[in-house]
Design an enzyme around this catalytic site. Sequence first.
Site, PDB file in Angstrom:
ATOM      1  N   GLY A  12     -51.615 110.540 -23.275  1.00 12.00           N
ATOM      2  CA  GLY A  12     -50.406 110.027 -23.924  1.00 12.00           C
ATOM      3  C   GLY A  12     -49.627 111.143 -24.595  1.00 12.00           C
ATOM      4  O   GLY A  12     -50.075 112.282 -24.676  1.00 12.00           O
TER       5      GLY A  12
ATOM      6  N   GLY B 273     -48.896 113.233 -27.150  1.00 18.63           N
ATOM      7  CA  GLY B 273     -49.591 113.627 -28.365  1.00 18.63           C
ATOM      8  C   GLY B 273     -48.693 114.364 -29.333  1.00 18.63           C
ATOM      9  O   GLY B 273     -49.033 114.562 -30.498  1.00 18.63           O
TER      10      GLY B 273
ATOM     11  N   ARG C 231     -35.887 117.438 -24.910  1.00 18.40           N
ATOM     12  CA  ARG C 231     -36.044 117.454 -23.457  1.00 18.40           C
ATOM     13  C   ARG C 231     -35.330 116.256 -22.845  1.00 18.40           C
ATOM     14  O   ARG C 231     -35.368 115.157 -23.383  1.00 18.40           O
ATOM     15  CB  ARG C 231     -37.535 117.419 -23.113  1.00 18.40           C
ATOM     16  CG  ARG C 231     -37.813 117.441 -21.631  1.00 18.40           C
ATOM     17  CD  ARG C 231     -39.220 117.932 -21.338  1.00 18.40           C
ATOM     18  NE  ARG C 231     -40.249 116.966 -21.701  1.00 18.40           N
ATOM     19  CZ  ARG C 231     -41.562 117.200 -21.494  1.00 18.40           C
ATOM     20  NH1 ARG C 231     -41.968 118.329 -20.954  1.00 18.40           N
ATOM     21  NH2 ARG C 231     -42.440 116.297 -21.848  1.00 18.40           N
TER      22      ARG C 231
ATOM     23  N   ARG D  64     -45.322 109.543 -15.284  1.00 13.97           N
ATOM     24  CA  ARG D  64     -46.126 110.510 -14.530  1.00 13.97           C
ATOM     25  C   ARG D  64     -47.115 109.774 -13.646  1.00 13.97           C
ATOM     26  O   ARG D  64     -47.358 108.582 -13.845  1.00 13.97           O
ATOM     27  CB  ARG D  64     -46.926 111.364 -15.525  1.00 13.97           C
ATOM     28  CG  ARG D  64     -46.089 111.992 -16.614  1.00 13.97           C
ATOM     29  CD  ARG D  64     -46.750 111.836 -17.985  1.00 13.97           C
ATOM     30  NE  ARG D  64     -45.822 112.213 -19.064  1.00 13.97           N
ATOM     31  CZ  ARG D  64     -45.654 113.452 -19.498  1.00 13.97           C
ATOM     32  NH1 ARG D  64     -46.372 114.405 -19.000  1.00 13.97           N
ATOM     33  NH2 ARG D  64     -44.766 113.726 -20.433  1.00 13.97           N
TER      34      ARG D  64
ATOM     35  N   ASP E 228     -51.007 114.431 -15.177  1.00 18.05           N
ATOM     36  CA  ASP E 228     -50.060 114.059 -16.248  1.00 18.05           C
ATOM     37  C   ASP E 228     -48.832 114.948 -16.210  1.00 18.05           C
ATOM     38  O   ASP E 228     -47.830 114.653 -16.868  1.00 18.05           O
ATOM     39  CB  ASP E 228     -50.726 114.137 -17.631  1.00 18.05           C
ATOM     40  CG  ASP E 228     -51.241 115.531 -17.953  1.00 18.05           C
ATOM     41  OD1 ASP E 228     -51.822 116.163 -17.064  1.00 18.05           O
ATOM     42  OD2 ASP E 228     -51.051 115.993 -19.096  1.00 18.05           O
ATOM     43  N   ASN E 229     -48.904 116.033 -15.452  1.00 14.00           N
ATOM     44  CA  ASN E 229     -47.752 116.926 -15.338  1.00 14.00           C
ATOM     45  C   ASN E 229     -47.085 116.788 -13.973  1.00 14.00           C
ATOM     46  O   ASN E 229     -46.414 117.707 -13.511  1.00 14.00           O
ATOM     47  CB  ASN E 229     -48.179 118.366 -15.601  1.00 14.00           C
ATOM     48  CG  ASN E 229     -48.735 118.558 -17.004  1.00 14.00           C
ATOM     49  OD1 ASN E 229     -48.424 117.776 -17.904  1.00 14.00           O
ATOM     50  ND2 ASN E 229     -49.561 119.559 -17.208  1.00 14.00           N
TER      51      ASN E 229
END
Length: 505
Positions: free
Chosen positions: A100, A102, A186, A193, A262-263
Amino acid sequence: MDAITPESSSGADWDSLPFDNSYARLPKSFFTRLDPTPVATPRLIKVNQRLAKAIGIDPEILSGPKSAEILAGNLVPQTAEPLAMVYAAHQFGNWVPRLGDGRAILLGEIVGPDQIRRDIQLKGAGPTPYSRMGDGRAVLGPVMREYIVSEAMAGLGIRTTRALAMTMTGEMVMREGPEPGAVLTRVASSHIRVGTFQYFHGQRDAEAIRRLANYVIDRHYPEARDAAQPYRALLEAVAGNTAELVASWMLVGFIHGVMNTDNTAISGETIDYGPCAFMDAFHPQTVFSSIDQSGRYGYDQQASIGLWNITRFAETLLPLLDADDETALASAKQALEVYWPRFEAAFHVGLCAKIGLPGGAKGDFDLAMDLLNRMAQQKADFTLTFRRLCDAPAGDHAAKAMLRTLFEDPAVFDEWEGQWRPRITMDGTDAIQRRRAMRAVNPAFIPRNHQVQRAIDFATQAEDFQPMEDLLSVLVTPFEDHPGHEELMLPATADQAVTQTFCGT
Ligand code: AMP
Ligand code: MG
């Protein structure tokens, strides 16, 4: 939170910005609502006016007096609904059931003049329920790296999240030593993801996966809605986009460094610039990340890792593909078959264009691969070799001399040129035209690692942002020459070389 007073001559302000938060309307299990944690003394150090305009934020608002407080998280615009998203991941191949956001908080979404919906997220905005042992903060160096490299990628025409602003927090953050804290604003077409799907898969929450898949189709892949099998069409689209994204990285010598699930964005954008870098001297096994001991995410592994990640995505969709397990599996496998052809089409055509032969014919591709092999053997600089090759068709002798010296043994290049020159004269393209076409795909400027590090060092040690500004000024239009900035084209000398980049914490 207090309302914010108007702050621009046009009367527009952050409170009048129409955030429209579709993710916040999803089930509660998808996120945790929370505000950013305020910081001591927010200071805006960079705003991206050009991007603001493109996505529908009045640039005057962005540079207005309240912006530092908004973008560091001390004030929340009225229509924002801040939240941290939950996700899981395979990190370096190991399953982590809950990660998640963080240290990132999604303020909300804005629909641009182009009708594209985008997330506005603050990275480094304080702890969340997903912070685990982390402090929820980001520091100036990695924030600058992400700003510079993501904007460079955009300049190169590669799909990516963007950077709208950077603020310093006025607080020190402990890493290996104390470092200045910073927040990156961003912008992404979404922050969903592969790991977002994996989280619900791990929870065995089939209904959540269906909700998420429907949401993703509506937001990113509306054409899948009308397909005979929408979820399969979604899988194919994500697989194809990921394949093309990785090809586009490889064509500029980019190494992501941490291709964990996750990326890996479902939208097909490059996301999470941590220990990423562009290669100077070409070598296919180059690895930059200090934490990637096995070379899992090295340059030449990226295409197969992309498929590995999308296969994890496919697993989460199986129950949606068919009620029968075997049929679902067969369907997923078939959908994933789009991956290699899409990668190869993009990589082959792209590489051929780099040597001035845009047709992508098999023989031309072999010729281009032969050049890459020679470059690797001879430690030739990836970017400069292709850029200087642009001047070769016109028979520019000075340019050719410069090109040869990039090879330890110039004769190895001469041999290759001996095959290439007859080939380019064969198809009758005018040399000037070929030069122009080659210059449009072979950048002069990439964010060289030692230059990024230099910009970070000046900012961190002396609060001098000029080197960063100089670098950004060429990276916006990397295919142009930018006289006066030639030094930014050059690879690192032995004592400037940065061999590793560290995880962006
Ligand atoms: P990354 O390596 O940046 O992709 O991050 C992996 C996970 O670690 C994500 O869930 C991040 O939110 C989390 N994370 C990274 N740095 C921090 C930090 N300083 N505080 C809290 N969480 C963090
Ligand atoms: Mg990440």
